[in-house]
Design an enzyme around this catalytic site. Structure first.
Site, PDB file in Angstrom:
ATOM      1  N   GLY A 141       0.844  -0.830  -0.294  1.00  0.00           N
ATOM      2  CA  GLY A 141      -0.260   0.025   0.721  1.00  0.00           C
ATOM      3  C   GLY A 141       0.800   1.436   0.355  1.00  0.00           C
ATOM      4  O   GLY A 141       2.469   1.084   0.468  1.00  0.00           O
TER       5      GLY A 141
ATOM      6  N   CYS B 249       5.618  -5.839   1.276  1.00  0.00           N
ATOM      7  CA  CYS B 249       5.909  -4.776   1.317  1.00  0.00           C
ATOM      8  C   CYS B 249       5.529  -3.853   2.701  1.00  0.00           C
ATOM      9  O   CYS B 249       5.718  -3.736   3.740  1.00  0.00           O
ATOM     10  CB  CYS B 249       5.576  -3.979   0.081  1.00  0.00           C
ATOM     11  SG  CYS B 249       6.161  -2.690  -0.300  1.00  0.00           S
ATOM     12  N   TYR B 250       4.085  -2.986   2.630  1.00  0.00           N
ATOM     13  CA  TYR B 250       3.648  -2.404   3.316  1.00  0.00           C
ATOM     14  C   TYR B 250       2.932  -2.863   4.358  1.00  0.00           C
ATOM     15  O   TYR B 250       2.862  -3.355   5.435  1.00  0.00           O
ATOM     16  CB  TYR B 250       2.809  -1.059   2.862  1.00  0.00           C
ATOM     17  CG  TYR B 250       1.610  -0.536   4.696  1.00  0.00           C
ATOM     18  CD1 TYR B 250       2.357   0.619   4.983  1.00  0.00           C
ATOM     19  CD2 TYR B 250       0.234  -0.654   4.739  1.00  0.00           C
ATOM     20  CE1 TYR B 250       2.060   0.777   5.876  1.00  0.00           C
ATOM     21  CE2 TYR B 250      -0.167  -0.339   5.973  1.00  0.00           C
ATOM     22  CZ  TYR B 250       0.676   0.624   6.138  1.00  0.00           C
ATOM     23  OH  TYR B 250      -0.397   1.407   7.430  1.00  0.00           O
TER      24      TYR B 250
ATOM     25  N   HIS C  94       7.617  -7.226  -4.118  1.00  0.00           N
ATOM     26  CA  HIS C  94       6.299  -7.613  -4.593  1.00  0.00           C
ATOM     27  C   HIS C  94       6.512  -9.178  -5.019  1.00  0.00           C
ATOM     28  O   HIS C  94       6.586  -9.130  -6.168  1.00  0.00           O
ATOM     29  CB  HIS C  94       5.857  -6.814  -4.324  1.00  0.00           C
ATOM     30  CG  HIS C  94       4.785  -5.098  -4.460  1.00  0.00           C
ATOM     31  ND1 HIS C  94       3.670  -5.321  -4.350  1.00  0.00           N
ATOM     32  CD2 HIS C  94       6.550  -4.233  -4.252  1.00  0.00           C
ATOM     33  CE1 HIS C  94       3.537  -4.239  -3.168  1.00  0.00           C
ATOM     34  NE2 HIS C  94       4.920  -3.749  -3.886  1.00  0.00           N
TER      35      HIS C  94
ATOM     36  N   GLU D 130       4.204 -10.367  -6.108  1.00  0.00           N
ATOM     37  CA  GLU D 130       2.447 -11.395  -7.088  1.00  0.00           C
ATOM     38  C   GLU D 130       3.092 -10.302  -8.775  1.00  0.00           C
ATOM     39  O   GLU D 130       2.639 -11.076  -9.485  1.00  0.00           O
ATOM     40  CB  GLU D 130       1.646 -10.234  -6.469  1.00  0.00           C
ATOM     41  CG  GLU D 130       1.651  -8.815  -6.213  1.00  0.00           C
ATOM     42  CD  GLU D 130       2.323  -8.581  -4.724  1.00  0.00           C
ATOM     43  OE1 GLU D 130       3.171  -8.906  -3.834  1.00  0.00           O
ATOM     44  OE2 GLU D 130       2.390  -7.851  -5.301  1.00  0.00           O
TER      45      GLU D 130
ATOM     46  N   ASP E   4     -17.892 -12.401 -22.101  1.00  0.00           N
ATOM     47  CA  ASP E   4     -18.653 -12.115 -20.981  1.00  0.00           C
ATOM     48  C   ASP E   4     -20.395 -12.455 -21.061  1.00  0.00           C
ATOM     49  O   ASP E   4     -20.471 -13.660 -19.842  1.00  0.00           O
ATOM     50  CB  ASP E   4     -17.888 -11.084 -20.762  1.00  0.00           C
ATOM     51  CG  ASP E   4     -16.601 -10.641 -20.413  1.00  0.00           C
ATOM     52  OD1 ASP E   4     -15.663 -11.515 -20.403  1.00  0.00           O
ATOM     53  OD2 ASP E   4     -16.731  -9.770 -20.345  1.00  0.00           O
TER      54      ASP E   4
ATOM     55  N   LYS F 110     -10.221 -12.119 -16.799  1.00  0.00           N
ATOM     56  CA  LYS F 110     -11.243 -12.399 -18.035  1.00  0.00           C
ATOM     57  C   LYS F 110     -10.689 -13.915 -19.022  1.00  0.00           C
ATOM     58  O   LYS F 110     -11.372 -14.837 -19.313  1.00  0.00           O
ATOM     59  CB  LYS F 110     -10.260 -11.848 -18.953  1.00  0.00           C
ATOM     60  CG  LYS F 110     -10.613 -11.658 -20.001  1.00  0.00           C
ATOM     61  CD  LYS F 110     -12.001 -10.761 -20.603  1.00  0.00           C
ATOM     62  CE  LYS F 110     -12.577 -10.562 -22.021  1.00  0.00           C
ATOM     63  NZ  LYS F 110     -13.530  -9.742 -22.143  1.00  0.00           N
TER      64      LYS F 110
END
Ligand code: XMP
Length: 525
Positions: free
Chosen positions: A59, A86-87, A182, A184, A239, A381
């Protein structure tokens, strides 16, 4: 909150730009997770959610700031593994008795290398291999101003980087893990492995598969809808098509689809959609051919925003008119996806600038007093595509490039005429045919032709021509938010331009658009 019978992981969002990517990595591991903003999670929520593990996202805040976001009370006493990023690491240390520091030498942005300490732990299984050519260090992606300067009691250091002495830390007894980088993002190559190790240590079975999702979604739709009627606006896009097929499987003919043909579709598109859903899937389908209405209202309009708003308004009117004829539908189905619904925490609070008024049926449910059925709310998606395959939709349909709600109107800058639309449809079909023939369709996020509001002089045979110029666009992208133009070869571009000019009367010049987004947008308007 969604009720799910799977093992559940809770991601507490502290406002990072990349929180969604954490969810993405976990879904790749067949782990069910939900993201919730830190200020909406309290003790009652934690009890009801009953997570098997928790992740604190990164964050933009500093733990020193007044009113800095804090983890919910009771989270450290749940007795479940926690991973702070991180944060999330800083706030974890701050709460558990460690120290965070800011100032010279505490910031690190971009690529960094973490080296191991003598301590080892299974959270780092597969990390720091000495035989992979990196000499036992791992590349990670950092983006922090403050850093942890003293770890909390019970923690040990597993990895360090030049500006983050506590880059990887763990409290093995309590199963708390905290990293400064990070894991991710793509630029932390072993990041996915770290998440895998974390969920394995937390005991997740990896039971969140598409087959399980399908069964559960069908059960939930039946429960929600009962014996009521549902209508679904079908656009022909992936979708809404997947949502319609799934709902039809759940409740059969209680579902009616409404396909609004605004006269701005591609060559053969209306026939394809109607044939597939009415004949192949045997669904009740209203094919509302309203092209005269839309094209009449658009006559003489060249301002892009006026075009979009006119189409949006008429779409709602037409949809409402046809929905009434279904007779007492109380539910409206929408193909809303996960990224559309994630509430991220806004620290700036200001509204963002409207670049384009996107066309959707957002205002419909309130206006029509209907309840929503949104069976794709939990999917990304590519997961929607996987579900479509699971439901037996043809591959060619599932892999189709996105097509905007306002259709060809925004690929026809300036005034829209039937003549221009006709030329555009035929040219676009040749362009897409070329892309398919060269095996490039699946490499490209979106490709289309646009007809420019200008005529230019040319010479064909022995005669002078004065015809339209066409722009070709093709981009690569992950989510449509940013994009790169696709680097076709000159041979491909030359061959395609020649084919279009030879095969489509009314075009005598072809340009290729090599603008990325930003600064351009994908569509021309
Ligand atoms: P832009 O042009 O904003 O487009 O870079 C990003 C992506 O969104 C699609 N797009 C739309 N989709 N309704 C939609 O359903 C719209 O009004 C709309 N406008 C743009 C565009 O095709 C691209 O994939």
């Amino acid at each position: 909150m969604t009720q799910s019978t799977h093992d559940r992981l809770l991601i507490i969002d502290f406002g990072s730009q990349v929180t969604q990517l954490i969810a993405r990595r976990l879904r790749e591991l067949s782990v069910y997770c939900e993201i919730h903003p830190f200020n909406r999670v309290d003790e009652a929520f934690l009890t009801a959610f009953a997570p098997k593990a928790v992740i604190f996202s990164g964050g933009p805040a500093s733990v020193f700031a007044e009113g800095a976001p804090m983890p919910p009370k009771g989270v450290f006493d749940l007795g479940v593994p926690i991973l702070g990023i991180c944060y999330g690491q800083q706030v974890m240390m701050h709460c558990l008795g460690g120290k965070v520091e800011r100032g010279h030498g505490t910031a690190e942005f971009g690529r960094a290398y973490v080296t191991p300490t003598p301590a080892t732990h299974p959270i780092l299984s597969g990390w720091f291999d000495t035989d992979d050519g990196h000499g036992g260090r791992e590349q990670v992606w950092m983006s922090h101003g403050d850093h942890v300067s003293e770890i909390a009691p019970g923690f040990q250091v597993l990895g360090t980087s030049p500006n983050a002495p506590f880059a990887i830390t763990a409290n093995p007894e309590r199963h708390f893990y905290a990293v400064q980088f990070h894991p991710e993002v793509h630029h932390t190559p072993k990041g996915a492995k770290l998440y895998e190790n974390f969920v394995r240590l937390a005991g997740f079975k990896g039971d969140w598969t598409m087959g399980a999702y399908r069964e559960e979604a069908i059960r939930k739709i039946r429960e929600q809808v009962g014996d009521q009627k549902v209508i679904c606006g079908l656009s022909g896009g992936v979708d809404s098509s997947v949502a319609a097929v799934l709902i039809h499987e759940a409740i059969g003919d209680q579902l009616t689809c409404v396909f609004v043909d605004h006269g701005l579709l591609r060559l053969g598109e209306a026939e394809q959609v109607v044939t597939m859903f009415r004949d192949h899937y045997n669904m009740p389908l209203i094919h509302a051919d309203e092209s005269d209405l839309f094209l009449g209202a658009l006559d003489g309009i060249s301002d892009p925003e006026v075009k979009r708003k006119t189409i949006g308004r008429l779409f709602i009117e037409v949809f409402e008119k046809h929905a009434k004829s279904v007779g007492g539908a109380t539910f409206l189905a929408q193909g809303t996806l996960y990224p559309d619904v994630i509430e991220s925490v806004s620290f700036s609070g200001g509204p963002s600038v409207t670049i384009k008024s996107h066309h959707n049926v957002g205002g419909l449910p309130e206006k029509m007093g209907m309840k929503l059925v949104e069976p794709l709310r939990e999917l990304f998606k590519d997961e929607v595509r996987a579900l479509g395959r699971e439901l037996g939709l043809p591959d060619a349909f599932i892999g189709r490039h996105p097509f905007p709600g306002p259709g060809l109107a925004i690929r026809c800058p300036g005034e829209i005429t039937r003549e221009k639309l006709d030329i555009l449809r035929r040219a676009d079909a040749v362009y897409i045919d070329q892309i398919r023939k060269h095996g490039l369709y699946d490499e490209i996020w979106q490709a289309f032709a646009a007809i420019l509001p200008m005529r230019t002089v040319g010479v064909m045979g022995d005669g002078r021509t004065y015809d339209y110029a066409l722009a070709l666009r093709a981009v690569t992208s992950v989510d449509g938010m940013t994009a790169d133009y696709y680097p076709f070869t000159h041979e491909f571009l030359g061959e395609t331009a020649t084919r279009i000019i030879n095969e489509v009367q009314g075009v005598n010049r072809v340009f290729y658009d090599c603008t990325s987004k930003p600064p351009g947008t994908i569509e021309l308007e």
